[in-house]
Design a protein around this motif. Structure first.
Motif, PDB file in Angstrom:
ATOM      1  N   LEU A   1       7.872   0.639  -1.328  1.00  0.00           N
ATOM      2  CA  LEU A   1       7.220   1.728  -0.602  1.00  0.00           C
ATOM      3  C   LEU A   1       5.881   1.285  -0.035  1.00  0.00           C
ATOM      4  CD1 LEU A   1       7.452   4.728   0.162  1.00  0.00           C
ATOM      5  CD2 LEU A   1       6.274   5.287  -1.971  1.00  0.00           C
ATOM      6  N   ASP A   2       5.242   0.299  -0.646  1.00  0.00           N
ATOM      7  CA  ASP A   2       3.979  -0.195  -0.129  1.00  0.00           C
ATOM      8  C   ASP A   2       4.146  -0.917   1.200  1.00  0.00           C
ATOM      9  OD1 ASP A   2       5.430  -1.788  -1.983  1.00  0.00           O
ATOM     10  OD2 ASP A   2       3.916  -3.338  -1.815  1.00  0.00           O
ATOM     11  N   ASP A   3       5.353  -1.385   1.525  1.00  0.00           N
ATOM     12  CA  ASP A   3       5.608  -2.033   2.805  1.00  0.00           C
ATOM     13  C   ASP A   3       6.123  -1.058   3.864  1.00  0.00           C
ATOM     14  OD1 ASP A   3       4.807  -4.429   1.759  1.00  0.00           O
ATOM     15  OD2 ASP A   3       6.834  -5.068   1.210  1.00  0.00           O
ATOM     16  N   MET A   4       6.639   0.101   3.461  1.00  0.00           N
ATOM     17  CA  MET A   4       7.264   0.987   4.460  1.00  0.00           C
ATOM     18  C   MET A   4       6.277   1.599   5.461  1.00  0.00           C
ATOM     19  SD  MET A   4      10.249   2.750   2.242  1.00  0.00           S
ATOM     20  CE  MET A   4      11.460   1.783   1.331  1.00  0.00           C
ATOM     21  N   PRO A   5       5.193   2.296   5.126  1.00  0.00           N
ATOM     22  CA  PRO A   5       4.687   2.753   3.833  1.00  0.00           C
ATOM     23  C   PRO A   5       5.068   4.199   3.511  1.00  0.00           C
ATOM     24  CG  PRO A   5       2.976   2.940   5.451  1.00  0.00           C
ATOM     25  CD  PRO A   5       4.207   2.500   6.191  1.00  0.00           C
TER      26      PRO A   5
ATOM     27  N   THR B   1     -11.240   4.836   3.331  1.00  0.00           N
ATOM     28  CA  THR B   1     -11.459   4.113   4.585  1.00  0.00           C
ATOM     29  C   THR B   1     -12.890   3.613   4.684  1.00  0.00           C
ATOM     30  OG1 THR B   1      -9.777   5.485   5.653  1.00  0.00           O
ATOM     31  CG2 THR B   1     -11.260   4.285   7.079  1.00  0.00           C
ATOM     32  N   LYS B   2     -13.856   4.438   4.265  1.00  0.00           N
ATOM     33  CA  LYS B   2     -15.262   4.019   4.291  1.00  0.00           C
ATOM     34  C   LYS B   2     -15.513   2.884   3.300  1.00  0.00           C
ATOM     35  CE  LYS B   2     -16.995   8.558   5.727  1.00  0.00           C
ATOM     36  NZ  LYS B   2     -17.833   9.723   5.353  1.00  0.00           N
ATOM     37  N   LYS B   3     -14.903   2.978   2.123  1.00  0.00           N
ATOM     38  CA  LYS B   3     -15.078   1.904   1.139  1.00  0.00           C
ATOM     39  C   LYS B   3     -14.490   0.592   1.648  1.00  0.00           C
ATOM     40  CE  LYS B   3     -15.114   4.850  -2.993  1.00  0.00           C
ATOM     41  NZ  LYS B   3     -14.432   5.171  -4.277  1.00  0.00           N
TER      42      LYS B   3
ATOM     43  N   ASN C   1      -6.800  -3.499   3.475  1.00  0.00           N
ATOM     44  CA  ASN C   1      -5.875  -2.611   2.783  1.00  0.00           C
ATOM     45  C   ASN C   1      -6.293  -2.491   1.321  1.00  0.00           C
ATOM     46  OD1 ASN C   1      -4.987  -5.089   1.640  1.00  0.00           O
ATOM     47  ND2 ASN C   1      -3.474  -5.318   3.254  1.00  0.00           N
ATOM     48  N   LEU C   2      -5.506  -1.737   0.569  1.00  0.00           N
ATOM     49  CA  LEU C   2      -5.853  -1.473  -0.826  1.00  0.00           C
ATOM     50  C   LEU C   2      -5.731  -2.721  -1.682  1.00  0.00           C
ATOM     51  CD1 LEU C   2      -6.549   0.631  -3.012  1.00  0.00           C
ATOM     52  CD2 LEU C   2      -4.101   1.017  -3.292  1.00  0.00           C
ATOM     53  N   ALA C   3      -4.752  -3.572  -1.425  1.00  0.00           N
ATOM     54  CA  ALA C   3      -4.583  -4.781  -2.231  1.00  0.00           C
ATOM     55  C   ALA C   3      -5.788  -5.712  -2.089  1.00  0.00           C
ATOM     56  CB  ALA C   3      -3.300  -5.500  -1.837  1.00  0.00           C
ATOM     57  N   ALA C   4      -6.271  -5.882  -0.858  1.00  0.00           N
ATOM     58  CA  ALA C   4      -7.440  -6.738  -0.650  1.00  0.00           C
ATOM     59  C   ALA C   4      -8.692  -6.125  -1.274  1.00  0.00           C
ATOM     60  CB  ALA C   4      -7.646  -6.970   0.848  1.00  0.00           C
ATOM     61  N   TYR C   5      -8.785  -4.793  -1.258  1.00  0.00           N
ATOM     62  CA  TYR C   5      -9.958  -4.128  -1.840  1.00  0.00           C
ATOM     63  C   TYR C   5      -9.960  -4.274  -3.360  1.00  0.00           C
ATOM     64  CZ  TYR C   5     -13.165  -0.364  -3.140  1.00  0.00           C
ATOM     65  OH  TYR C   5     -14.190   0.372  -3.685  1.00  0.00           O
ATOM     66  N   ASN C   6      -8.815  -4.106  -3.994  1.00  0.00           N
ATOM     67  CA  ASN C   6      -8.757  -4.187  -5.455  1.00  0.00           C
ATOM     68  C   ASN C   6      -8.967  -5.601  -5.960  1.00  0.00           C
ATOM     69  OD1 ASN C   6      -8.328  -1.445  -5.914  1.00  0.00           O
ATOM     70  ND2 ASN C   6      -6.099  -1.629  -5.835  1.00  0.00           N
ATOM     71  N   ARG C   7      -8.626  -6.598  -5.180  1.00  0.00           N
ATOM     72  CA  ARG C   7      -8.846  -7.979  -5.617  1.00  0.00           C
ATOM     73  C   ARG C   7     -10.325  -8.317  -5.748  1.00  0.00           C
ATOM     74  NH1 ARG C   7      -4.251  -9.274  -2.243  1.00  0.00           N
ATOM     75  NH2 ARG C   7      -5.656  -9.693  -0.491  1.00  0.00           N
ATOM     76  N   ARG C   8     -11.196  -7.572  -5.096  1.00  0.00           N
ATOM     77  CA  ARG C   8     -12.631  -7.861  -5.136  1.00  0.00           C
ATOM     78  C   ARG C   8     -13.360  -7.050  -6.203  1.00  0.00           C
ATOM     79  NH1 ARG C   8     -13.697  -7.719   1.454  1.00  0.00           N
ATOM     80  NH2 ARG C   8     -11.999  -9.179   1.980  1.00  0.00           N
ATOM     81  N   LEU C   9     -12.634  -6.243  -6.962  1.00  0.00           N
ATOM     82  CA  LEU C   9     -13.252  -5.388  -7.969  1.00  0.00           C
ATOM     83  C   LEU C   9     -12.717  -5.722  -9.350  1.00  0.00           C
ATOM     84  CD1 LEU C   9     -13.123  -1.900  -6.187  1.00  0.00           C
ATOM     85  CD2 LEU C   9     -15.078  -3.438  -6.363  1.00  0.00           C
TER      86      LEU C   9
ATOM     87  N   LYS D   1      -2.662   7.230   9.158  1.00  0.00           N
ATOM     88  CA  LYS D   1      -3.736   6.346   8.702  1.00  0.00           C
ATOM     89  C   LYS D   1      -3.699   6.025   7.210  1.00  0.00           C
ATOM     90  CE  LYS D   1      -7.329   8.694   9.952  1.00  0.00           C
ATOM     91  NZ  LYS D   1      -8.749   9.002  10.232  1.00  0.00           N
ATOM     92  N   ALA D   2      -2.940   6.789   6.419  1.00  0.00           N
ATOM     93  CA  ALA D   2      -3.050   6.652   4.966  1.00  0.00           C
ATOM     94  C   ALA D   2      -2.284   5.464   4.414  1.00  0.00           C
ATOM     95  CB  ALA D   2      -2.557   7.925   4.279  1.00  0.00           C
ATOM     96  N   GLY D   3      -1.407   4.839   5.200  1.00  0.00           N
ATOM     97  CA  GLY D   3      -0.608   3.739   4.670  1.00  0.00           C
ATOM     98  C   GLY D   3      -1.443   2.572   4.200  1.00  0.00           C
TER      99      GLY D   3
END
Length: 695
Positions: free
Chosen positions: A458-462, A541-543, A551-559, A596-598
């Motif tokens: 589902l993360d690829d569909m999204p 989106t602002k974060k 995307n979310l995967a790239a954001y979580n890798r930095r935290l 935009k939420a995907g």
């Protein structure tokens, strides 16, 4: 075996044993299908071989051995172990013969027939754990029977540990008694030490004393010997006279005292005795029990320190929760055949000037696909327009024509099976395709016609649209999608918002830890939930912009792990009913979300029975279509009429993103009881998380 002394006088016992020996010999003859047993014996022997197998000879020979040994008055050493070993040996031989038959080896010999017992035992284990592990169990069963007989095959010589030996502890308990007797001879007759020993050792109840010494109880009189002696040594002559009593006191000491009276007298002495000096404990005294407390504390601390790792260890969820195992190999197999339906298809096509031959046949779970090779110069359009004529000729409800099959030069004609094969959800999640996937939100969608498991993320569909009429398997498919994601992702990695206008579909998930809030049923609450999701989308989106993450995967890798954001999946069932109850604001909110939420980690799954607006279809290209009630609905969802020809009960067409090709699948099945078991397991393992209120 040693022979007993035989009584000279006969008894009925010998006569009964003789009859049992004759009966056992008759059973053996019947088991071997001997003519000496007669027709009745042969029928009885056939029953024994079919039900219990040829390994029954082990039990019969042991029966004969016991009767002969008792008749001859021989002693039978270790009879319980011999009985257990014989029964285990019978089970081992039956197990081995059943495994051989399951592997394809057959024999008409009486001794090599596994019977219903051995065949059922081997079939059960081979089906659940495989042939190799079953073979290991057979070998272990033989070893266990040898162990029962007294073989040393399983005994392992361990190094001696004298400090933890039970016999050594018991000997330590007996040693103080001998030491005190040697002390008693060293003390004068009128000394306080002699009086103490004659009262606490020579006079107590012998039964209680023997029991105390046998069990190794440390709460007896010896534990307080050093304190009692110190009391007498530090006491004045007047106190000695009052404590030891007058000359008539030895006569009182001869009366037996129970342990309670002795213990009360010792407590009375301790209350008036001064505190003795600390001395080193004697070598023959066991260390105090306080040494065990640090072990308990350390184990408790280790459990609390590994609490998070224990929570992580439940993912992925054990597959046993979702029911018994099932082999998917029963649907595999591309076979070359020309059966009755194949001949009807070829003859029907010839009537309409379409010449073709059957190249191969693929047997799926719900349909059989006949792959045809058209004659040179034949137009594909001619074959694709004959679905109605083929359905009438085959006497089936519907026929779907796939012209051409992607990646092949063939035309596929899919005919419904007479008996549908059920695909369980457990077989899907135990497949290699699901286990080895790297998708963050994997969905076990179903099984293709060739038996391959179809998994998408589902993360690829999204986002995804799920269309289907009542009874088509749409609700079951939604449940399997939810379970697919929740079985591999922790609650801190995945959050769900379930919207159900009919109040019944998602009530089973009320205590699931992955829920962001309780299942939403009212239209007003659904609006609030979607507004909250829209605000969360803007916040994320602002974060992402601040951290320059796409995307979310790239954001979580930095935290760090405790500050990462979870995936949010919004599941909306009966979308048409929710639109009917609302004023139209919901459709606008969902359209804004799917645009935009995907990339923000917010995904939407919409289940509908009828038309969906063109704005949503333009933004959600992925669709899972089950059987629809009209050609218009099918054309509106997929662009073709193929969903109208589906057979229902999980038969579906999947349209992937960026592709116009349709994949026919059989969706998995799971009962409501298994869903409840999964929710209870997650709730008991993780506990219900705090829900939020949508403002």
């Amino acid at each position: 075996m040693s022979r007993r002394k035989r009584n000279s006088k006969g008894s009925w016992r010998d006569f009964i044993l003789f009859l049992l020996i004759i009966l056992c010999v008759y059973f053996i003859l019947a088991l071997f299908d001997s003519s000496l047993a007669g027709e009745g014996g042969r029928e009885f022997g056939n029953y024994l071989r079919r039900a219990w197998g040829g390994a029954l000879i082990v039990l019969l020979l042991f029966w004969l051995y016991l009767c002969i040994a008792l008749l001859m008055d021989f002693r039978i050493p270790l009879l319980p172990r011999q009985v257990l070993g014989t029964v285990q040996l019978y089970i081992s031989f039956s197990f081995m013969l059943g495994l051989l038959k399951e592997s394809g080896w057959n024999s008409n010999a009486a001794l090599f027939m596994p019977g219903a017992f051995g065949h059922g035992l081997a079939k059960f284990f081979v089906l659940n754990i495989g042939t190799f592990i079953t073979l290991i169990l057979v070998i272990g069963s033989f070893i266990l029977s040898a162990y029962f007989y007294g073989s040393r095959i399983l005994r392992v010589s361990l190094p001696e540990l004298p400090s933890f030996n039970l016999m050594d502890i018991i000997r330590r308990q007996k040693r103080p008694r001998r030491i005190r007797r040697r002390r008693e001879r060293d003390y004068p007759q009128d000394s306080p030490e002699h009086i103490l020993f004659t009262r606490d050792i020579n006079a107590p109840d012998s039964e209680n004393e023997t029991e105390s010494m046998r069990t190794g109880d440390l709460s007896g009189d010896f534990y307080f010997d050093s304190i009692d002696i110190a009391k007498f040594k530090n006491a004045s002559p007047e106190n000695k006279e009052s404590d030891t009593g007058h000359e008539a006191e030895p006569e009182k000491k001869s009366e037996p005292q129970n342990p309670v009276e002795v213990f009360d007298s010792l407590l009375a002495i301790l209350d008036t005795a001064p505190v003795p000096e600390k001395k080193k404990p004697a070598k023959n005294i066991m260390p105090p029990r306080k040494i065990r407390r640090p072990l308990r504390n350390s184990s408790y601390e280790s459990e609390s320190s590994h609490e998070n790792s224990q929570k992580d260890s439940i993912f992925p969820v054990p597959a046993e929760i979702f029911g018994p195992a099932q082999r998917l190999e029963i649907m595999n197999g591309t076979i070359n055949l020309s059966d009755e339906q194949g001949r009807i298809i070829i003859s029907t096509l010839k009537e309409f000037n379409v010449n073709a031959e059957i190249a191969k046949t693929v047997e799926g779970a719900s349909v059989i696909q006949y792959q045809l090779e058209l004659a040179p110069g034949t137009k594909i359009s001619k074959a694709s327009e004959l679905d109605g004529e083929l359905a009438m000729a085959l006497a089936v409800m519907s026929v779907r024509i796939e012209a051409p099959i992607p990646g092949t030069p063939y035309v596929g004609i899919e005919v419904p099976r007479k008996e549908r094969k059920i695909i369980t959800f457990r077989s899907m999640i135990e497949s290699d395709e699901f286990r080895n996937t790297n998708l963050r939100l994997p969905l076990a969608l179903g099984v293709q016609n060739d038996g391959k498991v179809f998994v998408r993320g589902l993360d690829d569909m999204p986002h995804m649209i799920i269309a289907g009429s009542k009874g088509s398997g749409r609700s079951m498919f939604i449940n399997t999608c939810i379970l697919s994601m929740c079985s591999v992702r922790r609650p801190d990695e995945l959050k769900l918002i379930l919207i159900d206008p009919r109040h019944i579909e998602f009530s089973v998930y009320d205590s699931l830890p992955h829920l962001l809030s309780s299942p939403v049923s009212e239209s007003e609450d659904a609006l609030k939930a979607l507004y909250w999701a829209a605000k969360e989308m803007e916040t994320r989106t602002k974060k992402f912009a601040d951290t320059k993450a796409r995307n979310l995967a790239a954001y979580n890798r930095r935290l760090p792990k405790d500050k990462r954001l979870p995936e949010i999946v919004i599941v909306i069932d009966e979308f048409n009913d929710m639109l009917y109850e609302s004023d139209g604001d919901i459709e606008g909110l969902i359209t804004g979300l799917v645009q935009k939420a995907g990339s923000c980690g917010i995904h939407v799954m919409i289940a509908a029975e009828r038309n969906i607006s063109r704005f949503l279809k333009a933004n959600i290209p992925v669709c899972a279509a089950f059987a629809l009630s009209s050609r218009e609905y099918s054309h509106d969802i997929l662009g073709v009429n193929d969903a109208f020809r589906l057979t229902g009960k999980g038969d579906m067409l999947f349209k992937d993103s960026g592709s116009s090709m349709l994949t026919r699948l059989q969706a998995p099945y799971i009962t409501e009881e298994r869903i409840s078991d999964f929710v209870d397991y997650m709730n008991s393992s993780l506990g219900k998380t705090k829900s939020i209120k949508f403002d």
